[in-house]
Design a protein around this motif. Structure first.
Motif, short mmCIF file in Angstrom:
data_model
loop_
_atom_site.label_atom_id
_atom_site.label_comp_id
_atom_site.label_asym_id
_atom_site.label_seq_id
_atom_site.Cartn_x
_atom_site.Cartn_y
_atom_site.Cartn_z
N ARG A 135 0.84 -1.21 0.00
CA ARG A 135 0.00 0.00 0.00
C ARG A 135 0.86 1.25 0.00
O ARG A 135 0.59 2.21 -0.72
CB ARG A 135 -0.95 0.00 1.20
N LYS A 136 1.94 1.25 0.79
CA LYS A 136 2.83 2.41 0.85
C LYS A 136 3.50 2.64 -0.51
O LYS A 136 3.57 3.77 -0.99
CB LYS A 136 3.88 2.22 1.93
N LEU A 137 3.99 1.58 -1.14
CA LEU A 137 4.64 1.71 -2.44
C LEU A 137 3.66 2.28 -3.48
O LEU A 137 4.01 3.17 -4.25
CB LEU A 137 5.17 0.35 -2.90
N ASN A 138 2.43 1.78 -3.48
CA ASN A 138 1.42 2.29 -4.42
C ASN A 138 1.10 3.75 -4.15
O ASN A 138 0.93 4.55 -5.09
CB ASN A 138 0.15 1.44 -4.36
N LEU A 139 1.05 4.13 -2.90
CA LEU A 139 0.81 5.53 -2.54
C LEU A 139 1.96 6.41 -3.00
O LEU A 139 1.75 7.49 -3.56
CB LEU A 139 0.59 5.66 -1.03
N GLU A 140 3.18 5.95 -2.79
CA GLU A 140 4.35 6.70 -3.25
C GLU A 140 4.34 6.89 -4.76
O GLU A 140 4.63 7.99 -5.26
CB GLU A 140 5.64 5.99 -2.82
N LYS A 141 3.99 5.85 -5.49
CA LYS A 141 3.91 5.95 -6.95
C LYS A 141 2.86 6.98 -7.37
O LYS A 141 3.08 7.78 -8.27
CB LYS A 141 3.57 4.59 -7.57
N SER A 173 3.48 10.68 -9.15
CA SER A 173 2.91 10.98 -10.47
C SER A 173 2.24 12.36 -10.52
O SER A 173 2.01 12.89 -11.60
CB SER A 173 1.90 9.90 -10.88
N ILE A 174 1.92 12.93 -9.35
CA ILE A 174 1.24 14.23 -9.34
C ILE A 174 2.03 15.33 -8.63
O ILE A 174 1.70 16.50 -8.76
CB ILE A 174 -0.16 14.12 -8.69
N SER A 175 3.06 14.94 -7.87
CA SER A 175 3.81 15.93 -7.11
C SER A 175 5.16 15.34 -6.75
O SER A 175 5.57 14.33 -7.30
CB SER A 175 3.02 16.30 -5.84
N SER A 176 5.82 15.96 -5.78
CA SER A 176 7.11 15.48 -5.33
C SER A 176 6.97 14.73 -4.01
O SER A 176 6.32 15.22 -3.08
CB SER A 176 8.07 16.66 -5.15
N LEU A 177 7.59 13.58 -3.94
CA LEU A 177 7.58 12.82 -2.68
C LEU A 177 8.28 13.57 -1.55
O LEU A 177 8.04 13.27 -0.38
CB LEU A 177 8.23 11.45 -2.88
N ASP A 178 9.10 14.55 -1.90
CA ASP A 178 9.80 15.34 -0.88
C ASP A 178 8.82 16.18 -0.05
O ASP A 178 9.18 16.65 1.03
CB ASP A 178 10.83 16.27 -1.53
N LYS A 179 7.61 16.37 -0.56
CA LYS A 179 6.64 17.21 0.12
C LYS A 179 5.80 16.45 1.15
O LYS A 179 4.99 17.06 1.84
CB LYS A 179 5.70 17.85 -0.90
#
Length: 111
Positions: free
Chosen positions: A22-28, A32-38
């Motif tokens: 679930r975490k991996l899918n959320l990260e993907k 796809s819409i923003s930066s994971l750094d946020k």
């Protein structure tokens, strides 16, 4: 009680993917819409999460159904001398039959 124990009590729990997937899918999705750094993704182990233990949180986004939990979080934060969170409430989504769309209703219809 662990978060896995809590999930086992949910309807159609056998259809809930493991946390790591679930975490991996959320990260993907976020990537796809923003930066994971946020964002910071964290595993919840209780109904309130880190905001009742750490003062630096500023806001929370909840559904209409979980608004009362956000109020309780703010009550607990105030008792600890933390600033209350800004609460943003999002409306429930409904399907064509005017039934709310929820993770339970989605799991119910998975093969």
């Amino acid at each position: 009680m662990t978060s896995d124990d809590i999930l086992k009590n949910k309807e159609y729990s056998s259809k809930i993917e493991p946390y790591d997937i679930r975490k991996l899918n959320l990260e993907k999705f976020i990537d796809s819409i923003s930066s994971l750094d946020k964002v910071e993704i964290m595993r919840l182990t209780d109904s309130y999460g880190p905001p009742i233990h750490e003062s630096e949180y500023e806001g929370i986004i909840v559904s209409e159904e979980t608004y009362k939990t956000a109020l309780k979080i703010n009550e607990l934060r105030t008792q600890k001398g933390f600033n209350p969170l800004v609460i943003i409430v999002i409306p429930l989504l409904k399907d064509n039959s005017d039934q709310k769309i929820s993770s339970t209703s989605i799991r119910k219809h998975l093969n």
